[in-house]
Design a protein around this motif. Structure first.
Motif, PDB file in Angstrom:
ATOM      1  N   TYR A  83       0.741  -1.272  -0.130  1.00 43.67           N
ATOM      2  CA  TYR A  83       0.099   0.199  -0.037  1.00 43.67           C
ATOM      3  C   TYR A  83       0.812   1.193  -0.085  1.00 43.67           C
ATOM      4  O   TYR A  83       0.342   2.376   0.333  1.00 43.67           O
ATOM      5  CB  TYR A  83      -0.887  -0.045   1.053  1.00 43.67           C
ATOM      6  CG  TYR A  83      -1.550  -1.225   1.308  1.00 43.67           C
ATOM      7  CD1 TYR A  83      -2.521  -1.744   0.350  1.00 43.67           C
ATOM      8  CD2 TYR A  83      -1.627  -1.929   2.499  1.00 43.67           C
ATOM      9  CE1 TYR A  83      -3.196  -3.038   0.558  1.00 43.67           C
ATOM     10  CE2 TYR A  83      -2.192  -3.248   2.845  1.00 43.67           C
ATOM     11  CZ  TYR A  83      -3.013  -3.912   1.792  1.00 43.67           C
ATOM     12  OH  TYR A  83      -3.628  -5.026   1.935  1.00 43.67           O
ATOM     13  N   CYS A 130     -10.102   6.498   4.028  1.00 43.72           N
ATOM     14  CA  CYS A 130      -9.997   5.435   5.082  1.00 43.72           C
ATOM     15  C   CYS A 130     -11.161   4.743   5.088  1.00 43.72           C
ATOM     16  O   CYS A 130     -11.315   3.454   5.390  1.00 43.72           O
ATOM     17  CB  CYS A 130      -9.560   5.967   6.345  1.00 43.72           C
ATOM     18  SG  CYS A 130      -7.631   6.586   6.276  1.00 43.72           S
ATOM     19  N   ARG A 183     -10.860   1.558   3.082  1.00 42.45           N
ATOM     20  CA  ARG A 183      -9.666   0.958   3.297  1.00 42.45           C
ATOM     21  C   ARG A 183      -9.749  -0.432   2.802  1.00 42.45           C
ATOM     22  O   ARG A 183      -8.995  -1.193   2.108  1.00 42.45           O
ATOM     23  CB  ARG A 183      -9.207   1.108   4.597  1.00 42.45           C
ATOM     24  CG  ARG A 183      -7.756   0.403   4.694  1.00 42.45           C
ATOM     25  CD  ARG A 183      -7.042   0.957   6.088  1.00 42.45           C
ATOM     26  NE  ARG A 183      -5.833   0.455   5.986  1.00 42.45           N
ATOM     27  CZ  ARG A 183      -4.693   1.222   6.300  1.00 42.45           C
ATOM     28  NH1 ARG A 183      -4.902   2.507   7.024  1.00 42.45           N
ATOM     29  NH2 ARG A 183      -3.411   0.502   6.347  1.00 42.45           N
ATOM     30  N   SER A 184     -10.895  -1.005   3.262  1.00 41.69           N
ATOM     31  CA  SER A 184     -11.041  -2.652   3.252  1.00 41.69           C
ATOM     32  C   SER A 184     -11.346  -3.025   1.674  1.00 41.69           C
ATOM     33  O   SER A 184     -10.781  -3.585   1.212  1.00 41.69           O
ATOM     34  CB  SER A 184     -12.162  -3.146   4.022  1.00 41.69           C
ATOM     35  OG  SER A 184     -13.321  -2.297   3.816  1.00 41.69           O
ATOM     36  N   GLU A 185     -12.052  -1.980   0.898  1.00 44.26           N
ATOM     37  CA  GLU A 185     -12.221  -2.450  -0.411  1.00 44.26           C
ATOM     38  C   GLU A 185     -11.082  -2.216  -1.045  1.00 44.26           C
ATOM     39  O   GLU A 185     -10.695  -2.963  -1.976  1.00 44.26           O
ATOM     40  CB  GLU A 185     -13.281  -1.467  -0.978  1.00 44.26           C
ATOM     41  CG  GLU A 185     -14.829  -1.629  -0.468  1.00 44.26           C
ATOM     42  CD  GLU A 185     -15.273  -0.582   0.614  1.00 44.26           C
ATOM     43  OE1 GLU A 185     -16.414  -0.530   0.321  1.00 44.26           O
ATOM     44  OE2 GLU A 185     -14.334  -0.299   1.352  1.00 44.26           O
ATOM     45  N   GLU A 214      -7.838  -2.461   0.030  1.00 42.45           N
ATOM     46  CA  GLU A 214      -7.133  -3.483   0.353  1.00 42.45           C
ATOM     47  C   GLU A 214      -7.268  -4.676  -0.544  1.00 42.45           C
ATOM     48  O   GLU A 214      -6.383  -5.479  -0.789  1.00 42.45           O
ATOM     49  CB  GLU A 214      -6.901  -3.587   1.929  1.00 42.45           C
ATOM     50  CG  GLU A 214      -6.236  -2.580   2.748  1.00 42.45           C
ATOM     51  CD  GLU A 214      -6.154  -2.791   4.040  1.00 42.45           C
ATOM     52  OE1 GLU A 214      -7.152  -3.383   4.686  1.00 42.45           O
ATOM     53  OE2 GLU A 214      -5.609  -1.961   4.783  1.00 42.45           O
ATOM     54  N   ILE A 215      -8.404  -5.216  -0.292  1.00 39.47           N
ATOM     55  CA  ILE A 215      -9.188  -6.361  -1.111  1.00 39.47           C
ATOM     56  C   ILE A 215      -8.527  -6.250  -2.480  1.00 39.47           C
ATOM     57  O   ILE A 215      -8.273  -7.127  -3.093  1.00 39.47           O
ATOM     58  CB  ILE A 215     -10.530  -6.474  -0.989  1.00 39.47           C
ATOM     59  CG1 ILE A 215     -10.749  -6.845   0.547  1.00 39.47           C
ATOM     60  CG2 ILE A 215     -10.888  -7.690  -2.063  1.00 39.47           C
ATOM     61  CD1 ILE A 215     -12.202  -6.856   0.944  1.00 39.47           C
ATOM     62  N   SER A 228      -4.779  -6.526  -2.711  1.00 43.47           N
ATOM     63  CA  SER A 228      -4.207  -7.845  -2.568  1.00 43.47           C
ATOM     64  C   SER A 228      -4.726  -8.893  -3.523  1.00 43.47           C
ATOM     65  O   SER A 228      -3.739  -9.707  -3.755  1.00 43.47           O
ATOM     66  CB  SER A 228      -4.533  -8.024  -1.012  1.00 43.47           C
ATOM     67  OG  SER A 228      -5.758  -8.327  -0.793  1.00 43.47           O
TER      68      SER A 228
END
Length: 188
Positions: A6, A42, A45-47, A49-50, A53
């Motif tokens: 990131y 933020c 963030r989860s979307e 990061e998914i 990754s």
């Protein structure tokens, strides 16, 4: 360009100019800690990061940013994986577009369209009222002229009958003109 960790690997000149930063200010920083953190990035963030990754794309993510001058901007973020045989680590292209002016223009256009619809409705109401107010006297003129011609035909001279027929003909022409104007107002 964002790495799998990131962290910002690089950005283009437009990014540096728009956000008023230097390459040294954001190099190797986690994207969530850069100038982009001055908003609601933020929250997504989860979307992000998914997507990073998993090597998948993320499109049209609308975020709010507060600029250095304190003004709020709306940005669209698109993330696309960079697939190249010569690159060892997974990278992603982080595309950012400021759509603040577009949204403002759309709001203004929507408001103007709403005003136009109201004005058209008012014009239609006015046209209907004016039509009735103009047509009623014409109907009366035509009706009473016809009644005089029918009931008093033996006492009216031939010339007066011609004049009365012209009055009836003129009221019908004016009636058609009013109808055509109303039709034009509705179509136009």
């Amino acid at each position: 360009i964002i790495g799998a960790d990131y962290r910002v690997r690089s950005a283009n000149a437009s990014f540096y100019k728009y956000f008023e930063v230097t390459p040294d200010e954001i190099a190797n920083m986690v994207v969530f800690d850069t100038v982009l953190s001055a908003g609601n990035l933020c929250e997504f963030r989860s979307e992000i990061e998914i997507a990073l990754s998993g090597g998948t794309a993320l499109s049209n993510l609308a975020i709010k940013l507060t600029g250095r001058s304190g003004d709020e901007r709306t940005m669209i973020i698109n993330i696309s994986p960079v697939n190249s045989k010569g690159i060892e680590e997974p990278l992603a292209l982080f595309g950012i577009e400021d759509i603040t002016e577009i949204l403002a223009a759309n709001r203004m256009l929507s408001s103007l369209n709403s005003d136009l619809e109201k004005n058209n409705a008012n014009l239609e109401t006015f046209s209907a009222m004016a039509s009735h107010d103009l047509q009623e006297p014409l109907r009366k003129i035509s009706l009473f002229t016809s009644l005089i011609l029918e009931s008093e035909s033996e006492v009216i001279s031939g010339q007066a009958s011609v004049y009365m027929a012209k009055i009836i003909s003129s009221t019908r022409r004016l009636q058609r003109l009013i109808d055509d104007l109303l039709l034009f107002a509705k179509v136009g």
